[in-house]
Design a protein around this motif. Structure first.
Motif, mmCIF file in Angstrom:
data_model
loop_
_atom_site.group_PDB
_atom_site.id
_atom_site.type_symbol
_atom_site.label_atom_id
_atom_site.label_comp_id
_atom_site.label_asym_id
_atom_site.label_seq_id
_atom_site.Cartn_x
_atom_site.Cartn_y
_atom_site.Cartn_z
ATOM 1 N N THR A 96 0.911 -1.107 -0.009
ATOM 2 C CA THR A 96 -0.015 0.095 0.125
ATOM 3 C C THR A 96 0.841 1.227 -0.032
ATOM 4 O O THR A 96 2.129 1.230 0.450
ATOM 5 C CB THR A 96 -1.036 -0.185 1.277
ATOM 6 N N GLY A 97 0.294 2.295 -0.344
ATOM 7 C CA GLY A 97 1.035 3.590 -0.547
ATOM 8 C C GLY A 97 0.308 4.817 -0.248
ATOM 9 O O GLY A 97 -0.877 4.557 0.053
ATOM 10 N N GLU A 98 0.857 5.814 0.317
ATOM 11 C CA GLU A 98 0.308 7.158 0.626
ATOM 12 C C GLU A 98 1.252 8.293 0.097
ATOM 13 O O GLU A 98 2.536 8.275 0.092
ATOM 14 C CB GLU A 98 0.522 7.011 2.193
ATOM 15 N N ILE A 99 0.446 9.068 -0.096
ATOM 16 C CA ILE A 99 1.196 10.560 -0.676
ATOM 17 C C ILE A 99 1.478 11.294 0.842
ATOM 18 O O ILE A 99 0.882 11.726 1.763
ATOM 19 C CB ILE A 99 0.299 11.506 -1.282
ATOM 20 N N GLU A 100 2.800 11.712 0.708
ATOM 21 C CA GLU A 100 3.379 12.463 1.898
ATOM 22 C C GLU A 100 3.566 13.946 1.661
ATOM 23 O O GLU A 100 3.444 14.721 2.784
ATOM 24 C CB GLU A 100 4.754 11.973 2.359
#
Length: 141
Positions: A96-100
């Motif tokens: 899973t990924g997230e925008i930082e």
């Protein structure tokens, strides 16, 4: 064409490597991969490059899914990875990924890879990507 369709049409690496993408919404992406013989470095043990490839995919596709609807693409500036657990044949990994951070020309994402069955954290990573207009690539127009 949305991000999911773009990858299904052009990204042969994902197909050959066994990565299965799901773009849920801009900036919300998951990958799944079953560890098979092609991912092994020794009998039953997965190669770290398999995890690195999956991490690069989740970081980059998370970034791409966020900027694509605005007519942009991304290219990798750098990415970092930490390994916590080994992987084995028949493990199913979920990334899973997230925008930082999202600026005018750079976007930073973080990613996690876990074992689907146990939830054990296999790896974490962070990537920085250059945002550029799709028109510079030409083939997507």
């Amino acid at each position: 064409m949305n991000t999911q369709e773009l990858y299904e049409k052009y990204n042969n690496f994902d197909k050959e490597f066994g990565l299965k993408l799901e773009v849920k919404s801009p900036g919300v992406v998951t990958y799944e991969m079953e560890i098979k013989d092609q991912h092994l470095s020794s009998p039953k043990v997965g190669h770290g490059a398999s995890v690195a490839a999956m991490m690069d995919a989740i970081l980059g596709t998370t970034a791409l899914s966020k900027v694509y609807d605005d007519g942009n693409l991304v290219s990798t500036v750098e990415f970092k990875i930490n390994y916590f657990k080994p992987i084995f044949r028949e493990d199913i990994l979920v990334a899973t990924g997230e925008i930082e951070f999202e600026g005018k020309s750079l976007i930073v994402t973080t990613g996690r890879i876990v074992k689907k069955k146990s939830g054990e954290l296999v790896s974490k990573g962070m990537g920085t990507f250059n945002i550029y207009p799709m028109s510079k690539r030409g083939l997507f127009l």
